[in-house]
Design a protein around this motif. Structure first.
Motif, PDB file in Angstrom:
ATOM      1  N   PHE A  42       0.826  -1.203   0.000  1.00 44.49           N
ATOM      2  CA  PHE A  42       0.000   0.000   0.000  1.00 44.49           C
ATOM      3  C   PHE A  42       0.864   1.257   0.000  1.00 44.49           C
ATOM      4  N   VAL A  43       1.872   1.286   0.857  1.00 40.65           N
ATOM      5  CA  VAL A  43       2.772   2.444   0.918  1.00 40.65           C
ATOM      6  C   VAL A  43       3.500   2.624  -0.413  1.00 40.65           C
ATOM      7  N   ALA A  44       4.026   1.548  -0.959  1.00 40.09           N
ATOM      8  CA  ALA A  44       4.771   1.636  -2.218  1.00 40.09           C
ATOM      9  C   ALA A  44       3.892   2.161  -3.346  1.00 40.09           C
ATOM     10  N   PHE A  45       2.659   1.666  -3.430  1.00 41.22           N
ATOM     11  CA  PHE A  45       1.776   2.126  -4.507  1.00 41.22           C
ATOM     12  C   PHE A  45       1.237   3.531  -4.246  1.00 41.22           C
ATOM     13  N   ALA A  46       1.054   3.901  -2.986  1.00 42.83           N
ATOM     14  CA  ALA A  46       0.674   5.281  -2.681  1.00 42.83           C
ATOM     15  C   ALA A  46       1.772   6.231  -3.159  1.00 42.83           C
ATOM     16  N   LEU A  47       3.022   5.853  -2.904  1.00 44.72           N
ATOM     17  CA  LEU A  47       4.151   6.660  -3.385  1.00 44.72           C
ATOM     18  C   LEU A  47       4.206   6.684  -4.909  1.00 44.72           C
ATOM     19  N   LEU A  48       3.920   5.565  -5.533  1.00 44.06           N
ATOM     20  CA  LEU A  48       3.906   5.495  -6.996  1.00 44.06           C
ATOM     21  C   LEU A  48       2.874   6.466  -7.569  1.00 44.06           C
ATOM     22  N   PHE A  49       1.657   6.437  -7.026  1.00 41.41           N
ATOM     23  CA  PHE A  49       0.610   7.314  -7.541  1.00 41.41           C
ATOM     24  C   PHE A  49       0.889   8.782  -7.234  1.00 41.41           C
ATOM     25  N   ARG A  50       1.562   9.041  -6.143  1.00 37.21           N
ATOM     26  CA  ARG A  50       1.871  10.433  -5.761  1.00 37.21           C
ATOM     27  C   ARG A  50       3.070  10.997  -6.528  1.00 37.21           C
ATOM     28  N   VAL A  53       7.257   6.982 -11.147  1.00 34.66           N
ATOM     29  CA  VAL A  53       8.530   6.245 -11.122  1.00 34.66           C
ATOM     30  C   VAL A  53       9.587   7.151 -11.730  1.00 34.66           C
ATOM     31  N   SER A  54      10.422   7.701 -10.866  1.00 36.49           N
ATOM     32  CA  SER A  54      11.443   8.631 -11.350  1.00 36.49           C
ATOM     33  C   SER A  54      12.825   7.993 -11.446  1.00 36.49           C
ATOM     34  N   ASN A  55      12.962   6.747 -10.937  1.00 35.30           N
ATOM     35  CA  ASN A  55      14.273   6.103 -10.975  1.00 35.30           C
ATOM     36  C   ASN A  55      14.145   4.589 -10.825  1.00 35.30           C
ATOM     37  N   TYR A  56      15.211   3.904 -11.179  1.00 34.11           N
ATOM     38  CA  TYR A  56      15.215   2.437 -11.117  1.00 34.11           C
ATOM     39  C   TYR A  56      15.212   1.921  -9.684  1.00 34.11           C
ATOM     40  N   ILE A  61      12.323  -1.277  -5.690  1.00 28.97           N
ATOM     41  CA  ILE A  61      11.692  -1.386  -4.372  1.00 28.97           C
ATOM     42  C   ILE A  61      10.205  -1.705  -4.514  1.00 28.97           C
ATOM     43  N   LEU A  62       9.543  -1.058  -5.454  1.00 27.25           N
ATOM     44  CA  LEU A  62       8.117  -1.297  -5.690  1.00 27.25           C
ATOM     45  C   LEU A  62       7.869  -2.760  -6.051  1.00 27.25           C
ATOM     46  N   ALA A 126      13.654   6.619  -2.032  1.00 23.25           N
ATOM     47  CA  ALA A 126      13.797   6.274  -3.451  1.00 23.25           C
ATOM     48  C   ALA A 126      12.761   6.989  -4.305  1.00 23.25           C
ATOM     49  N   ALA A 127      11.534   7.131  -3.775  1.00 23.58           N
ATOM     50  CA  ALA A 127      10.463   7.763  -4.548  1.00 23.58           C
ATOM     51  C   ALA A 127      10.753   9.230  -4.843  1.00 23.58           C
ATOM     52  N   VAL A 128      11.412   9.914  -3.936  1.00 25.69           N
ATOM     53  CA  VAL A 128      11.671  11.347  -4.127  1.00 25.69           C
ATOM     54  C   VAL A 128      13.091  11.632  -4.606  1.00 25.69           C
TER      55      VAL A 128
END
Length: 152
Positions: A42-50, A53-56, A61-62, A126-128
C-alpha cells in the motif's frame, strides 16, 4: 522529503485504522498480521501514484515489496484460514479487559503503522530521489533482499 514522509504517515494512519475497524467487525485482532505485508505494498503504490517512477531504485523497491508483501500476507492468510484467532491475540483480549478496543487500536494497529512508516523509509527516499541510475548501493540492497527472502 518531509512532504513525502507526512504523506506516507497519513496513508498508513488511514490504512491501519481501516484494518482496526475490520478487526472489530470480524472480532479478530490477528488480521493485523495479514495487514502487515499488504501495508508495505500500500505504501509503495501510494508513493507510486503520488510521485510516479522517477528512478530504477524506486521501481526495484516497488516490485520487490509487492512480491514480498503478497507472499507474506498470502502465507498468513492461508495459515489462519478457517482457524480460531491466534492465541497471542486471545490472551491480549483477556488481559486488556475493558480497555481492549483502545489498547488494540494503539498497541496493535497504530504501533505497527508507526513501525511501517520507519521501515518504509527506503521506499520514501527512493520515490523522491533525483538519482535515476541503479548504483552500487542499489545492488547491495538487492543482494540483501534476495538473501533475506531466501532465508525467510
Amino acid at each position: 522529503m518531509i512532504n513525502a514522509l507526512l504523506f506516507v504517515a497519513v496513508c498508513v494512519f488511514i490504512y491501519m485504522s481501516s484494518w482496526f475497524l475490520l478487526s472489530v467487525i470480524f472480532k479478530r485482532n490477528d488480521i493485523a498480521d495479514i495487514a502487515w505485508g499488504l501495508g508495505y505494498i500500500f505504501v509503495a503504490f501510494a508513493l507510486l501514484f503520488r510521485y510516479g517512477v522517477s528512478n530504477y531504485n524506486f521501481l526495484t523497491i516497488l516490485i520487490l515489496t509487492t512480491f514480498w508483501g503478497l507472499r507474506l500476507s498470502g502465507h498468513i492468510y492461508l495459515r489462519n484460514k478457517n482457524k480460531k484467532e491466534d492465541k497471542r491475540y486471545i490472551e491480549l483480549t483477556k488481559s486488556w479487559g475493558k480497555w481492549f478496543y483502545l489498547r488494540s487500536y494503539l498497541q496493535v494497529f497504530l504501533l505497527q503503522g508507526l513501525l511501517m512508516i520507519f521501515i518504509s523509509m527506503s521506499a520514501v527516499l527512493a520515490a523522491v530521489s533525483k538519482v535515476s541510475s541503479f548504483n552500487i548501493l542499489g545492488i547491495f540492497g538487492l543482494l540483501i533482499w534476495i538473501n533475506g527472502f531466501l532465508f525467510e
